[in-house]
Design an enzyme around this catalytic site. Structure first.
Site, PDB file in Angstrom:
ATOM      1  N   HIS A 102     -11.395  10.520   6.263  1.00  0.00           N
ATOM      2  CA  HIS A 102     -11.431   9.091   6.454  1.00  0.00           C
ATOM      3  C   HIS A 102     -10.856   8.657   7.955  1.00  0.00           C
ATOM      4  O   HIS A 102     -11.089   7.566   8.304  1.00  0.00           O
ATOM      5  CB  HIS A 102     -10.195   8.657   5.515  1.00  0.00           C
ATOM      6  CG  HIS A 102      -9.851   7.238   5.494  1.00  0.00           C
ATOM      7  ND1 HIS A 102     -11.033   6.263   5.235  1.00  0.00           N
ATOM      8  CD2 HIS A 102      -8.924   6.447   5.863  1.00  0.00           C
ATOM      9  CE1 HIS A 102     -10.630   5.016   5.208  1.00  0.00           C
ATOM     10  NE2 HIS A 102      -9.234   5.078   5.663  1.00  0.00           N
TER      11      HIS A 102
ATOM     12  N   GLU B  64       0.617  -1.057   0.096  1.00  0.00           N
ATOM     13  CA  GLU B  64      -0.018   0.067   0.059  1.00  0.00           C
ATOM     14  C   GLU B  64       0.943   1.242  -0.233  1.00  0.00           C
ATOM     15  O   GLU B  64       1.940   1.174   0.266  1.00  0.00           O
ATOM     16  CB  GLU B  64      -0.809   0.328   1.099  1.00  0.00           C
ATOM     17  CG  GLU B  64      -2.022  -1.025   0.974  1.00  0.00           C
ATOM     18  CD  GLU B  64      -3.067  -1.021   2.225  1.00  0.00           C
ATOM     19  OE1 GLU B  64      -2.922  -0.308   3.009  1.00  0.00           O
ATOM     20  OE2 GLU B  64      -3.985  -1.816   2.223  1.00  0.00           O
TER      21      GLU B  64
ATOM     22  N   ARG C 243      -0.814   9.636   2.043  1.00  0.00           N
ATOM     23  CA  ARG C 243      -2.257  10.058   1.967  1.00  0.00           C
ATOM     24  C   ARG C 243      -2.353  11.628   1.688  1.00  0.00           C
ATOM     25  O   ARG C 243      -3.160  12.179   1.052  1.00  0.00           O
ATOM     26  CB  ARG C 243      -3.135   9.585   2.812  1.00  0.00           C
ATOM     27  CG  ARG C 243      -3.406   8.048   2.716  1.00  0.00           C
ATOM     28  CD  ARG C 243      -4.195   7.332   3.676  1.00  0.00           C
ATOM     29  NE  ARG C 243      -4.701   6.090   3.465  1.00  0.00           N
ATOM     30  CZ  ARG C 243      -5.183   5.117   4.373  1.00  0.00           C
ATOM     31  NH1 ARG C 243      -5.465   5.617   5.326  1.00  0.00           N
ATOM     32  NH2 ARG C 243      -5.217   3.931   3.754  1.00  0.00           N
TER      33      ARG C 243
ATOM     34  N   ARG D 260      -1.498   9.143   9.480  1.00  0.00           N
ATOM     35  CA  ARG D 260      -1.379   7.680   9.229  1.00  0.00           C
ATOM     36  C   ARG D 260      -0.999   7.018   8.470  1.00  0.00           C
ATOM     37  O   ARG D 260      -1.384   7.202   7.088  1.00  0.00           O
ATOM     38  CB  ARG D 260      -2.565   7.231   9.977  1.00  0.00           C
ATOM     39  CG  ARG D 260      -2.701   5.566   9.970  1.00  0.00           C
ATOM     40  CD  ARG D 260      -4.113   5.349  10.658  1.00  0.00           C
ATOM     41  NE  ARG D 260      -5.273   5.770   9.634  1.00  0.00           N
ATOM     42  CZ  ARG D 260      -5.724   4.536   8.870  1.00  0.00           C
ATOM     43  NH1 ARG D 260      -5.269   3.245   8.936  1.00  0.00           N
ATOM     44  NH2 ARG D 260      -6.672   4.858   7.876  1.00  0.00           N
TER      45      ARG D 260
ATOM     46  N   HIS E 291      -8.786  10.734   3.055  1.00  0.00           N
ATOM     47  CA  HIS E 291      -8.469   9.621   2.038  1.00  0.00           C
ATOM     48  C   HIS E 291      -8.380  10.285   0.525  1.00  0.00           C
ATOM     49  O   HIS E 291      -9.457  10.632   0.305  1.00  0.00           O
ATOM     50  CB  HIS E 291      -9.132   8.340   2.299  1.00  0.00           C
ATOM     51  CG  HIS E 291      -8.879   6.958   1.638  1.00  0.00           C
ATOM     52  ND1 HIS E 291      -8.621   6.890   0.128  1.00  0.00           N
ATOM     53  CD2 HIS E 291      -8.142   6.051   2.137  1.00  0.00           C
ATOM     54  CE1 HIS E 291      -7.811   5.768  -0.072  1.00  0.00           C
ATOM     55  NE2 HIS E 291      -7.566   5.185   1.128  1.00  0.00           N
TER      56      HIS E 291
END
Ligand SMILES: Cc1cc2nc3c(=O)[nH]c(=O)nc-3n(C[C@H](O)[C@H](O)[C@H](O)COP(=O)(O)OP(=O)(O)OC[C@H]3O[C@@H](n4cnc5c(N)ncnc54)[C@H](O)[C@@H]3O)c2cc1C
Length: 512
Positions: A336, A117, A277, A371, A232
């Site tokens: 998000h 990811e 992100r 995060r 997000h």
């Protein structure tokens, strides 16, 4: 009026997502009561998690590499000691979940099948059924919790107020399915998840609107890093609320971000599609500010295999009339995750004695200003065990039977959503933030249904106004530079009310 229930002195866990249920399981065989405002397994972000859980499980990986990626995504604000502990314990936490019955996807040799990811330098995401990690995690946890005789789950019980004396928890007021309830307890764990319901555009379930943060804030607890709200980058840009999420794992498998002319607008940005992100969300925000639109193109990289690899995302696209194997998916940033929350120490303890927090409601310092993808479920699993050990080490005091108290009205964040969305989105500025503080303070100080959501929104807004630089997910158009040595922020509700007097035109504040 609330009626005392017969669980005198037992620890109460508020919330039944991964954080709440795992804390209850870790406490077994010690008796514990779990309050879930929805039927068990029916609500919460955990159920919706797609990508999976991050841990250094691969042969080419190590906790040190996972730490480097976590700290880089966190933009210099992570607590290094908390990161170090987390990356070392996360692999074992995932092995433990597998033993509990979570059916992670496996390779032919039996090892974990690991996905890549954004902002991870290695493939380290343990996933389930392609993109169904949350569903499977909840299935296994609900089954284990229901089978544990020590765990009493009270479904349809919504926590509304903590009773606190001398900065120590003395009880909790909840609304049950038919009548108010009062719990005499000196040990409460807040595991109520995120804040997405405070925003007009979010990927979170509508029921996630920071009730646990409001409980803690009204009890006088310190909240931390409230300004750090993660957007997000790739929510599906359709008129559905909450917005369906297109997991990072899709970009991890090579899908490209393109604009309405088919141009790959991330090509010149460090990390491109796999940048953290906040970086990708800002790139899409800027494109949209200049009148463009963003699409995620999975045709070449995934094509016909899309529905098999990402069945839940394919279903969401199909429901919106989009076939990701054949056409680019329209995407835009949406709220998000919240890096901020109830400030907790290394044992998950808040600043109020007898009040712990874990999961998304807690701010541990692990995520810093942004995060890293898939660190949230893993953090909740790791911290649930830490919180359980900490509770176990605290002796319950003799508690006087609680006196019946008035139960607060149900909260409704509808009036707060347009304000917070406008002022505390992907980009913020001082003038807009200042203008919101008066109305939010007024709502927070009144007794209406918006009071608790407004109290949390006020704290986010004050923290965002005070941070006069840009860092991770907090981007100030009027202060675009990053600080040399960023520090975490801490705020109480009283301080936020006091700041409201300083920043905004005078408001009539009537404390509830
Ligand atoms: C669409 C989506 C995809 C995601 N994908 C991933 C991923 O792949 N990997 C990852 O690591 N993270 C992911 N995340 C983030 C992650 O899912 C959450 O951060 C995590 O599940 C939070 O768990 P939790 O237990 O803290 O809260 P939740 O799972 O949200 O549970 C909160 C619980 O509290 C209850 N509750 C709330 N208020 C009250 C109250 N007042 N009284 C009683 N009960 C209350 C709710 O009903 C619910 O049971 C995703 C999030 C979303 C929204």
């Amino acid at each position: 009026m609330s009626t005392p229930l017969p669980f005198h002195g037992r620890p109460i866990i508020v919330g039944a997502g991964v954080a709440g249920l795992m804390t209850a399981l870790e406490l077994a065989p010690r008796p514990v009561v779990v309050l879930s405002k929805a039927p068990l397994g029916a609500e919460g972000s955990t159920l919706w998690a797609q990508g999976g859980m991050a841990a250094a499980l691969g042969a080419d990986d190590s906790p040190a590499l996972h730490a480097v990626d976590t700290m880089a995504a966190g933009d210099g604000l992570c607590d290094a000691a908390i990161v170090d502990r987390f990356v070392r314990v996360a692999p074992q936490a995932i092995e433990d979940l597998a033993r509990l019955g979570v059916r992670f996807d496996r390779r032919a040799d039996g090892g974990f099948a690991l996905g890549l990811e954004a902002a991870h330098s290695r493939s380290r995401i343990a996933h389930v059924g392609g993109d169904g990690a949350g569903r499977e995690l909840m299935r296994a946890l609900v089954a284990a919790a229901c089978a544990a005789p020590s765990i009493t789950v009270l479904e349809g019980f919504e926590a509304r107020r903590l009773l606190v004396e001398d900065n120590a928890v003395r009880g909790l007021v909840a609304m049950g399915p038919s009548e108010p309830a009062l719990f005499a307890t000196d040990r409460v764990v807040i595991a109520t998840g995120g804040i997405g319901g405070l925003y007009a555009e979010s990927t979170n379930p509508l029921g996630s609107f920071a009730q646990g943060l409001a409980l803690a804030a009204r009890a006088g607890a310190v909240l931390a890093d409230m300004e750090f709200v993660q957007f997000h980058p790739t929510a599906l840009d359709v008129p559905l609320r909450p917005m369906p999420l297109i997991s990072e794992a899709v970009r991890g498998e090579g899908a490209k971000l393109i604009d309405e002319r088919g141009e790959p607008f991330m090509a010149g940005i460090r990390g491109a599609e796999l940048a953290p992100r906040d970086v990708v969300a800002r790139a899409i925000w800027s494109l949209r500010q200049s009148g463009g639109r963003a699409f995620l193109d999975a045709r070449a990289a995934i094509g016909e295999k899309f529905a098999a690899r990402f069945p839940a995302i394919a279903d969401a696209c199909r429901a919106a009339g989009i076939d990701p194997a054949r056409e680019p998916m329209p995407v835009r940033p949406a709220q998000h995750y919240h890096m901020g929350g109830i400030a907790v120490d290394a044992e998950g303890r808040s600043s109020v004695a007898g009040l712990w927090a874990c999961g998304e409601a807690a701010s541990t310092g692990l995520h810093g200003a942004n995060r890293l993808a898939s660190n949230s479920l893993a953090e909740a699993a790791v911290d649930a065990a830490i919180v359980a050990r900490s509770i176990d080490g605290v002796k319950s005091r003799a508690l006087a039977p609680p006196r019946p108290v008035r139960t607060p009205l149900p909260a409704d964040p509808a009036a707060v959503r347009p304000i917070l969305s406008r002022v505390a989105g992907v980009a913020r500025d001082g003038e807009t933030l200042s203008a919101a503080i008066g109305p939010l303070a007024e709502m927070a100080a009144a007794n209406g249904p918006a009071a608790d959501p407004a109290a949390v929104a006020l704290m986010i807004t004050v923290a965002a106004l005070r941070r006069e630089h840009s860092l991770g997910a907090h981007y100030r158009t009027d202060f675009p530079s990053a600080p040399a040595a960023p520090e975490r922020s801490r705020l109480t509700l009283d301080e936020a009310f006091a700041a409201a007097g300083a920043y905004a035109p005078p408001v009539r504040i009537r404390r509830a």
